[in-house]
Enzyme design. Structure first.
Site, mmCIF file in Angstrom:
data_model
loop_
_atom_site.group_PDB
_atom_site.id
_atom_site.type_symbol
_atom_site.label_atom_id
_atom_site.label_comp_id
_atom_site.label_asym_id
_atom_site.label_seq_id
_atom_site.Cartn_x
_atom_site.Cartn_y
_atom_site.Cartn_z
ATOM 1 N N ARG A 213 0.852 -1.329 -0.054
ATOM 2 C CA ARG A 213 -0.058 -0.044 -0.005
ATOM 3 C C ARG A 213 1.000 1.298 0.096
ATOM 4 O O ARG A 213 0.747 2.336 -0.746
ATOM 5 C CB ARG A 213 -0.883 0.137 1.236
ATOM 6 C CG ARG A 213 -1.955 -1.086 1.160
ATOM 7 C CD ARG A 213 -2.828 -0.740 2.535
ATOM 8 N NE ARG A 213 -3.597 -1.953 2.777
ATOM 9 C CZ ARG A 213 -3.570 -2.694 3.898
ATOM 10 N NH1 ARG A 213 -2.708 -2.462 4.709
ATOM 11 N NH2 ARG A 213 -4.481 -3.704 3.917
ATOM 12 N N PHE A 229 -11.665 -5.156 -5.186
ATOM 13 C CA PHE A 229 -11.665 -5.834 -4.114
ATOM 14 C C PHE A 229 -11.215 -5.149 -2.873
ATOM 15 O O PHE A 229 -10.217 -5.668 -2.165
ATOM 16 C CB PHE A 229 -10.718 -7.114 -4.257
ATOM 17 C CG PHE A 229 -10.949 -7.913 -5.625
ATOM 18 C CD1 PHE A 229 -11.975 -8.949 -5.596
ATOM 19 C CD2 PHE A 229 -10.308 -7.567 -6.900
ATOM 20 C CE1 PHE A 229 -12.406 -9.419 -6.877
ATOM 21 C CE2 PHE A 229 -10.813 -8.165 -7.802
ATOM 22 C CZ PHE A 229 -11.592 -9.340 -7.970
ATOM 23 N N ASP A 251 -16.141 -3.369 -4.078
ATOM 24 C CA ASP A 251 -16.030 -4.531 -3.474
ATOM 25 C C ASP A 251 -17.510 -5.287 -3.702
ATOM 26 O O ASP A 251 -18.523 -4.426 -3.792
ATOM 27 C CB ASP A 251 -15.951 -4.377 -2.144
ATOM 28 C CG ASP A 251 -15.379 -5.689 -1.425
ATOM 29 O OD1 ASP A 251 -14.184 -5.817 -1.023
ATOM 30 O OD2 ASP A 251 -16.242 -6.716 -1.342
ATOM 31 N N ALA A 278 -20.560 -0.763 -4.811
ATOM 32 C CA ALA A 278 -20.987 -2.528 -4.213
ATOM 33 C C ALA A 278 -21.230 -3.173 -5.157
ATOM 34 O O ALA A 278 -22.487 -3.550 -5.469
ATOM 35 C CB ALA A 278 -21.902 -2.393 -3.042
ATOM 36 N N ASP A 298 -6.605 -7.048 -6.143
ATOM 37 C CA ASP A 298 -6.409 -7.790 -4.766
ATOM 38 C C ASP A 298 -7.464 -8.606 -4.549
ATOM 39 O O ASP A 298 -8.000 -8.456 -3.223
ATOM 40 C CB ASP A 298 -5.866 -6.786 -3.667
ATOM 41 C CG ASP A 298 -5.348 -7.685 -2.384
ATOM 42 O OD1 ASP A 298 -4.855 -8.628 -2.754
ATOM 43 O OD2 ASP A 298 -5.536 -7.057 -1.555
ATOM 44 N N CYS A 338 -3.023 -14.383 -3.398
ATOM 45 C CA CYS A 338 -2.826 -14.782 -2.013
ATOM 46 C C CYS A 338 -3.168 -16.071 -2.021
ATOM 47 O O CYS A 338 -3.289 -16.740 -0.900
ATOM 48 C CB CYS A 338 -3.727 -14.006 -0.897
ATOM 49 S SG CYS A 338 -5.413 -13.781 -1.124
#
Ligand code: SAH
Length: 394
Positions: A213, A229, A251, A278, A298, A338
């Site tokens: 970040r 995300f 998101d 959203a 992400d 991830c």
């Protein structure tokens, strides 16, 4: 208390002698004593030499090693591991004047497989991923109090969704020390964030993106930034504080979007410079050609298991190709994975495929990973899970 013994097949001692923390069920020759899920067991080689001690659990990973010494561990083990972990963080400059939240225990990376502890400026959130760590939660909490002293006001145990199967039938989440007030504000590189460990995802905040970040801030000055995300809006807040011209956060979860809005407000920004959506990222990107200078991707782990790897790779490819297609010429993409089962090379290859699909000329500016408070044991490379690339799209 040591409940029993696990004797390994001939040749299976080598990885344990090299400090690999897992024993797979297939490596076990015999079991003795009263071994139940979560029991502390001694581990021996085929000649009956003690190799160490660990938590036993029925399943593919049958023992998670806690100690590689001949002497059986006692209650001091927790304090020793916690002290070592704190020293490691201190050597990495954590906490600092501007950052007071970090991961204190990162499972295998800190010699405590099955345990996560995140520290949020006075509050520790503990998460067990094994039965052993669940059973020892109070002992660990006591050691944490002793090690951290008065700095630690709260310990919240949050394992309802992480402990194995049957245990989840009971209510597990509770305060083991103090009473927290959520949301709690933490400083991270001078940015402020609300953390709600009771209701939030995982332990309440994704600490693993802190350094990434910060790097984003360098690329966001005067730019139009899209953070997909976004969850708590981590990247969005850094972009704004660094001087972005405009930031859009996306998101699929309305709760996450609400959290982002609160964090934007907490940092003194309003709807003129920041907007939240959203919606699904894939839908949002449609028709956004040339609107953004910087895009952050992400996503959550698209694959949690090996069987889902192929599907996940296709997901990463589609997402990245779409972002590469819409970004402004000269734009920057921060892209991450991830998923533990998608390793660095596979992720890189997937991004190359996406670039071919998008048909644009792309350069790699940075290879990113998890920060020092998410250490990886050199003998357990599986512990490296966060991979990222910063791309320049001509
Ligand atoms: N970037 C965040 C962490 C992301 S966690 C940070 O720095 O803290 C992943 C987020 O993706 C979750 O909040 C989840 O709600 C969201 N998500 C999952 N699938 C999505 C989709 N298809 N479109 C948009 N958001 C999605």
């Amino acid at each position: 208390m040591i409940a029993g013994k696990v004797v390994l097949k001939k040749g299976k001692e080598h990885s344990i002698q090299r400090f690999h923390p897992w024993i797979f069920s297939g490596a076990i020759q015999t079991k003795e004593g009263n071994l139940e899920d979560g029991s502390l067991t001694e581990v021996l080689d085929f000649k009956n030499n003690t190799l160490g001690f660990g938590h036993y659990q029925n399943g593919s990973i049958a023992v998670r090693m806690l100690s590689f010494e001949k002497k059986s561990p006692d209650v001091k083990l927790w304090q020793h591991k916690l002290t070592t972990a704190i020293q490691l963080r201190q050597s990495a400059g954590l906490p600092s004047k501007t950052t007071k939240a970090f991961r204190l225990i990162h499972g295998e990376g800190d010699g405590l497989p099955g345990l996560i502890i995140d520290y949020y400026d006075g509050a520790a959130v503990m998460q067990a991923h094994s039965v052993g760590m669940h059973l020892y939660r109070q002992e660990i909490a006591n050691a944490l109090k002793e090690t951290m002293g008065d700095d630690l006001k709260v310990i919240y145990y949050k394992s309802q969704s992480t402990v194995p199967g049957k245990l989840r039938d009971a209510e597990l989440d509770e305060y083991l020390h103090g009473m927290g007030v959520v949301p709690h504000v933490i400083p991270e590189n001078g940015n402020k964030f609300y953390v709600d460990w009771e209701e939030g995802q995982k332990t309440g905040f994704f600490l693993d993106q802190r350094e990434n970040r910060k790097l984003l801030g360098d690329y966001a000055v005067g730019k139009k930034v899209l953070n997909t995300f976004c969850y708590t809006g981590g990247f969005s807040v850094y972009a704004l504080n660094a001087g972005a011209k405009l930031v859009h956060s996306v998101d699929a979860s309305a709760k996450a979007v609400a959290l982002t809005e609160k964090n934007i407000e907490l940092n003194g920004f309003n709807a003129e410079i920041h907007k939240c959506f959203a919606v699904d990222t894939f839908d949002f990107l449609k028709g956004k050609d040339g609107e953004y200078d910087v895009i952050i991707l992400d996503p959550p782990a698209f694959a949690k298991h090996r069987d889902a790897r192929h599907q996940a790779v296709r997901g990463y490819q589609r997402l990245n190709a779409e972002a590469m297609r819409v970004i402004k010429p000269g734009g920057i993409i921060f892209t991450f994975s991830c998923s533990q089962v998608v390793d660095r090379q596979l992720f890189y290859d997937t991004i190359v495929s996406a670039a071919i699909q998008a048909g644009r000329s792309i350069k790699v500016l940075h290879h990113l990973t998890q920060p020092a408070d998410h250490p990886v044991s050199i003998f357990h490379p599986e512990g490296e899970y966060l991979k990222g690339l910063v791309l320049y799209v001509e």
